[in-house]
Design a protein around this motif. Structure first.
Motif, PDB file in Angstrom:
ATOM      1  N   VAL A 221       5.175  10.265  -6.240  1.00 52.64           N
ATOM      2  CA  VAL A 221       6.703  10.463  -7.638  1.00 52.64           C
ATOM      3  C   VAL A 221       5.734  11.697  -8.784  1.00 52.64           C
ATOM      4  O   VAL A 221       6.345  12.454  -9.427  1.00 52.64           O
ATOM      5  CB  VAL A 221       6.794  10.040  -7.612  1.00 52.64           C
ATOM      6  CG1 VAL A 221       8.130   9.722  -9.245  1.00 52.64           C
ATOM      7  CG2 VAL A 221       7.914   9.126  -6.518  1.00 52.64           C
ATOM      8  N   ILE A 222       4.649  10.115  -9.390  1.00 49.86           N
ATOM      9  CA  ILE A 222       4.344  10.905 -10.609  1.00 49.86           C
ATOM     10  C   ILE A 222       3.159  12.382 -10.336  1.00 49.86           C
ATOM     11  O   ILE A 222       3.827  13.080 -11.234  1.00 49.86           O
ATOM     12  CB  ILE A 222       3.377   9.878 -11.222  1.00 49.86           C
ATOM     13  CG1 ILE A 222       4.377   8.872 -11.564  1.00 49.86           C
ATOM     14  CG2 ILE A 222       2.835  10.712 -12.615  1.00 49.86           C
ATOM     15  CD1 ILE A 222       2.978   7.456 -11.857  1.00 49.86           C
ATOM     16  N   ILE A 223       2.597  12.879  -9.580  1.00 53.40           N
ATOM     17  CA  ILE A 223       1.964  13.189  -9.666  1.00 53.40           C
ATOM     18  C   ILE A 223       2.741  14.622  -9.497  1.00 53.40           C
ATOM     19  O   ILE A 223       3.326  15.928  -9.594  1.00 53.40           O
ATOM     20  CB  ILE A 223       0.751  13.624  -8.151  1.00 53.40           C
ATOM     21  CG1 ILE A 223       0.413  12.517  -9.378  1.00 53.40           C
ATOM     22  CG2 ILE A 223       0.689  14.991  -8.716  1.00 53.40           C
ATOM     23  CD1 ILE A 223      -0.996  11.988  -8.199  1.00 53.40           C
ATOM     24  N   GLY A 224       3.889  14.955  -7.819  1.00 51.55           N
ATOM     25  CA  GLY A 224       4.752  15.558  -7.740  1.00 51.55           C
ATOM     26  C   GLY A 224       5.949  15.911  -8.704  1.00 51.55           C
ATOM     27  O   GLY A 224       6.573  17.700  -9.392  1.00 51.55           O
ATOM     28  N   GLY A 225       6.125  14.392  -8.963  1.00 43.04           N
ATOM     29  CA  GLY A 225       7.466  15.708 -10.346  1.00 43.04           C
ATOM     30  C   GLY A 225       6.717  16.048 -11.470  1.00 43.04           C
ATOM     31  O   GLY A 225       7.449  16.949 -12.295  1.00 43.04           O
TER      32      GLY A 225
ATOM     33  N   HIS B  51      12.536  17.257  -7.981  1.00 43.13           N
ATOM     34  CA  HIS B  51      12.350  17.975  -6.862  1.00 43.13           C
ATOM     35  C   HIS B  51      10.885  17.885  -6.776  1.00 43.13           C
ATOM     36  O   HIS B  51      10.605  18.687  -4.926  1.00 43.13           O
ATOM     37  CB  HIS B  51      12.302  19.719  -7.449  1.00 43.13           C
ATOM     38  CG  HIS B  51      13.643  20.358  -7.954  1.00 43.13           C
ATOM     39  ND1 HIS B  51      13.692  20.600  -9.537  1.00 43.13           N
ATOM     40  CD2 HIS B  51      14.649  20.921  -7.261  1.00 43.13           C
ATOM     41  CE1 HIS B  51      15.249  20.196  -9.760  1.00 43.13           C
ATOM     42  NE2 HIS B  51      15.715  20.631  -8.209  1.00 43.13           N
ATOM     43  N   GLY B  52      10.200  17.759  -7.353  1.00 39.15           N
ATOM     44  CA  GLY B  52       8.848  17.338  -7.360  1.00 39.15           C
ATOM     45  C   GLY B  52       8.100  16.578  -6.918  1.00 39.15           C
ATOM     46  O   GLY B  52       7.579  16.448  -5.997  1.00 39.15           O
ATOM     47  N   GLY B  53       9.329  15.111  -7.768  1.00 37.95           N
ATOM     48  CA  GLY B  53       8.729  14.091  -7.093  1.00 37.95           C
ATOM     49  C   GLY B  53       9.188  14.348  -5.568  1.00 37.95           C
ATOM     50  O   GLY B  53       8.550  13.183  -5.296  1.00 37.95           O
ATOM     51  N   LEU B  54      10.446  14.848  -5.796  1.00 35.68           N
ATOM     52  CA  LEU B  54      10.648  14.637  -4.015  1.00 35.68           C
ATOM     53  C   LEU B  54       9.296  15.045  -2.992  1.00 35.68           C
ATOM     54  O   LEU B  54       9.718  14.349  -1.661  1.00 35.68           O
ATOM     55  CB  LEU B  54      12.240  15.296  -3.770  1.00 35.68           C
ATOM     56  CG  LEU B  54      12.555  15.201  -2.656  1.00 35.68           C
ATOM     57  CD1 LEU B  54      13.099  13.578  -1.578  1.00 35.68           C
ATOM     58  CD2 LEU B  54      13.881  16.065  -2.448  1.00 35.68           C
ATOM     59  N   ILE B  55       9.292  16.279  -4.087  1.00 34.11           N
ATOM     60  CA  ILE B  55       8.140  17.322  -2.380  1.00 34.11           C
ATOM     61  C   ILE B  55       6.971  15.962  -2.309  1.00 34.11           C
ATOM     62  O   ILE B  55       6.437  15.759  -1.616  1.00 34.11           O
ATOM     63  CB  ILE B  55       7.594  18.208  -2.957  1.00 34.11           C
ATOM     64  CG1 ILE B  55       8.852  19.303  -2.618  1.00 34.11           C
ATOM     65  CG2 ILE B  55       6.330  18.718  -2.024  1.00 34.11           C
ATOM     66  CD1 ILE B  55       8.670  21.018  -3.149  1.00 34.11           C
ATOM     67  N   GLY B  56       6.458  15.686  -3.748  1.00 38.30           N
ATOM     68  CA  GLY B  56       5.939  14.064  -3.787  1.00 38.30           C
ATOM     69  C   GLY B  56       5.442  13.425  -2.540  1.00 38.30           C
ATOM     70  O   GLY B  56       4.724  12.923  -1.943  1.00 38.30           O
TER      71      GLY B  56
ATOM     72  N   ASP C  68       0.785  -1.302   0.488  1.00 37.44           N
ATOM     73  CA  ASP C  68       0.323  -0.331  -0.237  1.00 37.44           C
ATOM     74  C   ASP C  68       0.646   1.127  -0.274  1.00 37.44           C
ATOM     75  O   ASP C  68       0.315   2.037  -0.835  1.00 37.44           O
ATOM     76  CB  ASP C  68      -0.818   0.237   1.387  1.00 37.44           C
ATOM     77  CG  ASP C  68      -1.764  -1.310   1.362  1.00 37.44           C
ATOM     78  OD1 ASP C  68      -2.376  -1.516  -0.197  1.00 37.44           O
ATOM     79  OD2 ASP C  68      -2.437  -2.115   2.351  1.00 37.44           O
ATOM     80  N   PHE C  69       1.862   0.956   1.084  1.00 38.45           N
ATOM     81  CA  PHE C  69       3.047   2.026   0.714  1.00 38.45           C
ATOM     82  C   PHE C  69       3.547   2.746  -0.296  1.00 38.45           C
ATOM     83  O   PHE C  69       3.662   3.274  -0.987  1.00 38.45           O
ATOM     84  CB  PHE C  69       3.677   1.972   2.119  1.00 38.45           C
ATOM     85  CG  PHE C  69       4.980   3.119   1.348  1.00 38.45           C
ATOM     86  CD1 PHE C  69       4.675   4.252   1.742  1.00 38.45           C
ATOM     87  CD2 PHE C  69       6.633   2.496   1.596  1.00 38.45           C
ATOM     88  CE1 PHE C  69       6.165   5.235   2.166  1.00 38.45           C
ATOM     89  CE2 PHE C  69       7.343   3.708   1.852  1.00 38.45           C
ATOM     90  CZ  PHE C  69       6.406   5.237   1.271  1.00 38.45           C
ATOM     91  N   PHE C  70       3.432   1.575  -1.095  1.00 34.65           N
ATOM     92  CA  PHE C  70       4.430   1.290  -2.319  1.00 34.65           C
ATOM     93  C   PHE C  70       3.295   2.445  -3.284  1.00 34.65           C
ATOM     94  O   PHE C  70       4.004   2.852  -4.666  1.00 34.65           O
ATOM     95  CB  PHE C  70       4.390   0.458  -3.268  1.00 34.65           C
ATOM     96  CG  PHE C  70       4.836  -0.090  -4.898  1.00 34.65           C
ATOM     97  CD1 PHE C  70       6.172   0.431  -5.215  1.00 34.65           C
ATOM     98  CD2 PHE C  70       4.026  -0.501  -5.382  1.00 34.65           C
ATOM     99  CE1 PHE C  70       6.920   0.010  -6.585  1.00 34.65           C
ATOM    100  CE2 PHE C  70       4.865  -1.521  -7.035  1.00 34.65           C
ATOM    101  CZ  PHE C  70       5.793  -0.579  -7.525  1.00 34.65           C
ATOM    102  N   PHE C  71       2.004   1.675  -3.311  1.00 34.29           N
ATOM    103  CA  PHE C  71       1.288   2.911  -4.076  1.00 34.29           C
ATOM    104  C   PHE C  71       0.687   4.082  -4.208  1.00 34.29           C
ATOM    105  O   PHE C  71       0.540   5.171  -5.362  1.00 34.29           O
ATOM    106  CB  PHE C  71      -0.037   1.620  -4.059  1.00 34.29           C
ATOM    107  CG  PHE C  71      -1.409   2.262  -4.623  1.00 34.29           C
ATOM    108  CD1 PHE C  71      -1.306   1.357  -6.807  1.00 34.29           C
ATOM    109  CD2 PHE C  71      -2.492   2.387  -4.472  1.00 34.29           C
ATOM    110  CE1 PHE C  71      -2.633   2.644  -6.715  1.00 34.29           C
ATOM    111  CE2 PHE C  71      -3.351   3.851  -4.938  1.00 34.29           C
ATOM    112  CZ  PHE C  71      -3.300   3.394  -6.173  1.00 34.29           C
ATOM    113  N   PHE C  72       1.180   4.671  -2.638  1.00 33.19           N
ATOM    114  CA  PHE C  72       1.049   5.349  -2.505  1.00 33.19           C
ATOM    115  C   PHE C  72       2.241   6.312  -2.895  1.00 33.19           C
ATOM    116  O   PHE C  72       2.276   7.583  -3.511  1.00 33.19           O
ATOM    117  CB  PHE C  72       1.272   6.276  -0.687  1.00 33.19           C
ATOM    118  CG  PHE C  72      -0.094   6.276  -0.298  1.00 33.19           C
ATOM    119  CD1 PHE C  72      -0.521   7.601   0.053  1.00 33.19           C
ATOM    120  CD2 PHE C  72      -1.439   5.600   0.138  1.00 33.19           C
ATOM    121  CE1 PHE C  72      -1.675   8.023   1.123  1.00 33.19           C
ATOM    122  CE2 PHE C  72      -2.563   5.709   0.584  1.00 33.19           C
ATOM    123  CZ  PHE C  72      -2.558   6.833   1.140  1.00 33.19           C
ATOM    124  N   THR C  73       3.341   6.183  -2.640  1.00 40.70           N
ATOM    125  CA  THR C  73       4.996   6.952  -3.702  1.00 40.70           C
ATOM    126  C   THR C  73       4.554   6.429  -4.529  1.00 40.70           C
ATOM    127  O   THR C  73       4.856   7.622  -5.231  1.00 40.70           O
ATOM    128  CB  THR C  73       6.176   6.099  -2.699  1.00 40.70           C
ATOM    129  OG1 THR C  73       5.971   5.149  -3.273  1.00 40.70           O
ATOM    130  CG2 THR C  73       6.252   6.268  -1.013  1.00 40.70           C
TER     131      THR C  73
END
Length: 161
Positions: free
Chosen positions: A41-45, A76-81, A32-37
């Motif tokens: 990554v995709i949305i934040g990136g 940068h965005g992926g990291l924040i995401g 589930d954590f994998f799914f969240f990350t």
């Protein structure tokens, strides 16, 4: 492909760390954590790329925002995401944010490695011009030999970390 390989190997490494360090996290919770990350990554990136590199283009062409297959992700965005998705996942499951952030910090270099290899294959993030024999010519940029900075980063940010 680089994201998929990085995520699969990263999640396997997190499962290994879970067993090795007796963290007692279930495989379902880690999945589930994998799914969240992935979403982080995709949305934040994507959001990071839009705001950092060409906000006016996307303002006038909003349909292009969802066309991630055309490229355009920002580290940068992926990291924040990932940080935000880890924080919300931790809150949701009432588990310390620091446990999951430590796991991500251990697994992230795997994804960074494959991401930089993909940058090299795609001829993105090219290095400075060089006269050294290690120079690579990226024909779509110019005909000058350049440092393969993507390979340097794959080794330094991926393998060594």
């Amino acid at each position: 492909m680089a994201y998929i390989i990085g995520f699969i190997l990263g999640i396997q490494y997190i499962k290994h760390l879970n067993l090795k360090n007796n963290l007692n996290l279930s495989n379902d919770l880690i999945n589930d954590f994998f799914f969240f990350t992935i979403f982080g990554v995709i949305i934040g990136g994507r959001i990071g790329y839009i705001f950092l590199y060409n906000p006016s283009y996307y303002f006038y062409n909003p349909i292009e925002i969802i066309k991630v297959w055309k490229g355009g992700m920002a580290f940068h965005g992926g990291l924040i995401g990932v940080i935000l998705s880890t924080f919300f996942f931790s809150l949701k499951n009432k588990i310390s944010f620091f446990i999951f952030s430590d796991l991500v910090a251990c697994a992230a270099p795997i994804g960074i490695f494959f991401g930089r290899i993909a940058n090299f294959v795609n001829g993105e993030l090219v290095g400075r011009v060089t006269e050294k024999k290690i120079g690579i010519i990226f024909n779509h940029i110019d005909n000058l030999p350049r440092h393969p900075s993507q390979i340097y980063e794959a080794i330094l940010e991926g393998v060594i970390l």
